[in-house]
Design an enzyme around this catalytic site. Structure first.
Site, PDB file in Angstrom:
ATOM      1  CB  CYS A  55      -0.910   0.022   1.230  1.00 43.49           C
ATOM      2  SG  CYS A  55      -1.992  -1.408   1.327  1.00 43.49           S
ATOM      3  NE  ARG A 138      -2.849  -4.591  -2.791  1.00 47.15           N
ATOM      4  CZ  ARG A 138      -2.274  -3.937  -1.782  1.00 47.15           C
ATOM      5  NH1 ARG A 138      -2.385  -2.633  -1.700  1.00 47.15           N
ATOM      6  NH2 ARG A 138      -1.599  -4.584  -0.852  1.00 47.15           N
TER       7      ARG A 138
HETATM    8  C1  BEZ Z   1       0.553  -4.604   1.884  1.00 46.63           C
HETATM    9  O1  BEZ Z   1       1.742  -4.861   1.891  1.00 46.63           O
HETATM   10  O2  BEZ Z   1       0.126  -3.526   1.488  1.00 46.63           O
HETATM   11  C2  BEZ Z   1      -0.403  -5.631   2.410  1.00 46.63           C
HETATM   12  C3  BEZ Z   1      -0.134  -6.958   2.188  1.00 46.63           C
HETATM   13  C4  BEZ Z   1      -1.018  -7.901   2.667  1.00 46.63           C
HETATM   14  C5  BEZ Z   1      -2.140  -7.523   3.375  1.00 46.63           C
HETATM   15  C6  BEZ Z   1      -2.416  -6.187   3.556  1.00 46.63           C
HETATM   16  C7  BEZ Z   1      -1.558  -5.227   3.068  1.00 46.63           C
END
Ligand code: BEZ
Length: 241
Positions: A55, A138
């Site tokens: 993110c 997402r």
């Molecule tokens: C992330 O790295 O943005 C992420 C990865 C897995 C679950 C939630 C966020």
């Protein structure tokens, strides 16, 4: 018996329908969505959680590209099920501490919605319990100047989005609207575009012999459309000084 909330989680917005409206608190104050974006394109996107790596990479890229989207009359609005103070702390950390792939001192100026109660994320089908019942997937919603949903993309938690594709899709939608054409596989501005299928045999025959139109068969015709023509039509004109 399904609870009201469970029912809501199963709601999925659809392309061609009005974007569901809501009011929400964001890092830039309250927003009235999509009403306050009337006349503009807006991309509403969700991310799973603040202070997570994928993110963070996406937010830095969104913020870096925000002026490019704005030039194409498109605003950005983010969302996660985190609270406002978490959003503020995360965006401050990004600005003050993170340097990634040549991006540094990145300020996120577009609104980031707090959605602790999952009201907005449920309304937009962003909570997909098979993937996570505590985080939004997402999601990316393209909403046009009339408030109609024009494209929906969903990605899982593990996969960061491709920003070339996010921008390309916006330009493809705007090109389709401005020039009444469609865009073929892997189209990029400057490539040939598809002219709508002819309604009758006579029209199709005429079209097949029209200068500037190339037909692969009666139902598949293309024509040239220059990058310059596209961008001079859809990009906001920069004011001359
Ligand atoms: C992330 O790295 O943005 C992420 C990865 C897995 C679950 C939630 C966020």
């Amino acid at each position: 018996m399904e609870s009201a909330k469970e029912k809501w989680v199963n709601v999925m917005p659809r392309i061609g329908e009005p974007a569901p409206s809501f009011k929400a608190v964001t890092t830039q104050g309250e927003i009235d969505f999509p009403k306050q974006y009337a006349g503009k394109w807006v991309i509403l996107f969700s991310h799973p959680a603040d202070f997570t790596p994928v993110c963070t990479s996406e937010f830095m890229t969104f913020a870096t590209m925000a002026p490019q989207f704005a030039e194409a009359n498109c605003e950005l609005v983010g969302l996660s099920v985190d609270g406002l103070y978490s959003h503020i702390a995360w965006l401050r950390t990004i600005k003050e501490k993170i340097e990634y792939r040549g991006m540094k001192n990145v300020e996120v100026k577009f609104p980031l919605i707090e959605d602790i109660k999952m009201d907005v994320s449920s309304l937009y089908g962003m909570i997909q319990p098979g993937e996570s019942s505590t985080k939004a997937v997402r999601a990316v919603f393209y909403i046009d100047p009339k408030g109609i949903i024009r494209t929906i993309m969903y990605y899982p938690l593990s996969t960061g989005r491709n920003f070339d594709e996010l921008y390309r899709t916006l330009i493809a939608l705007q090109t389709a609207d401005a020039f009444s054409v469609a865009t073929p596989a892997d189209w990029r501005p400057g490539d040939e575009v598809i002219v709508p299928t002819a309604g009758s045999c006579g029209v199709a025959k005429k079209r097949m012999s029209t200068k500037g139109i190339k037909c692969y068969d009666w139902f598949f015709c293309t024509k040239k459309l220059s990058k310059e023509k596209i961008f001079s039509t859809i990009l906001k004109k920069k004011k001359k000084k």
